[in-house]
Design an enzyme around this catalytic site. Sequence first.
Site, PDB file in Angstrom:
ATOM      1  N   VAL A 135       0.832  -1.209   0.000  1.00  0.00           N
ATOM      2  CA  VAL A 135       0.000   0.000   0.000  1.00  0.00           C
ATOM      3  C   VAL A 135       0.867   1.259   0.000  1.00  0.00           C
ATOM      4  O   VAL A 135       0.561   2.228  -0.698  1.00  0.00           O
ATOM      5  CB  VAL A 135      -0.996  -0.012   1.180  1.00  0.00           C
ATOM      6  N   CYS A 136       1.964   1.239   0.744  1.00  0.00           N
ATOM      7  CA  CYS A 136       2.872   2.395   0.748  1.00  0.00           C
ATOM      8  C   CYS A 136       3.474   2.596  -0.643  1.00  0.00           C
ATOM      9  O   CYS A 136       3.638   3.733  -1.102  1.00  0.00           O
ATOM     10  CB  CYS A 136       3.969   2.212   1.782  1.00  0.00           C
ATOM     11  N   ALA A 137       3.792   1.499  -1.308  1.00  0.00           N
ATOM     12  CA  ALA A 137       4.315   1.578  -2.671  1.00  0.00           C
ATOM     13  C   ALA A 137       3.274   2.179  -3.609  1.00  0.00           C
ATOM     14  O   ALA A 137       3.588   3.055  -4.420  1.00  0.00           O
ATOM     15  CB  ALA A 137       4.745   0.197  -3.151  1.00  0.00           C
TER      16      ALA A 137
END
Length: 186
Positions: A59-61
């Site tokens: 999700v951070c990516a």
Amino acid sequence: MIITRKGEELEVPGQQPAVGEKAASFSLKDLQDRTYNLEDFDNGKPTILSVVPDINTRVCALQTKRFNQEASQLEDVNFATISNNTKEDQAKWCGQEGVDMIMLHDPENTFGKTYNLYIPEADKFTRSIFVLDQNGTITYEEFVPEMSDEPDYQKALKEAKTLLSVKFIEVSSRRIKKKPLLYSLG
């Protein structure tokens, strides 16, 4: 504030920044070891600060890639991603993913603690977005309640674009010179 990570409750201690407040100053390094302070973004442009828990997660990516894509299309907006990953973690990830936006690392958690985004029991930041106007005032914030969910990109981008249009109107109105009206009485 309480958030969840896959259903598990996590406490984010302290009072998080609020809309209408001046953003707190910070000092973080980018991947080229250039130090960025909040004042470096005081260049007449709105700023989106994208805070991610761990650049090495899915999700951070997604969040970072999305804002990197937007940054390439919106030159009148400052973009920066902040995480408590190390410089080496961020550099490796950016190299693999082809991301070239401003990446600020905070392994000492100074930003996270100043903004009350640091989650001690997870040793991560809570996923959040801040939109700052040209004066560094927070005009939009989002604290994502479930760590594994994406933020609302559209709302943050809409706010930044609104700030751009307000700036355009202000600049345009200064350029309009008032001419005296001449009346003929004949």
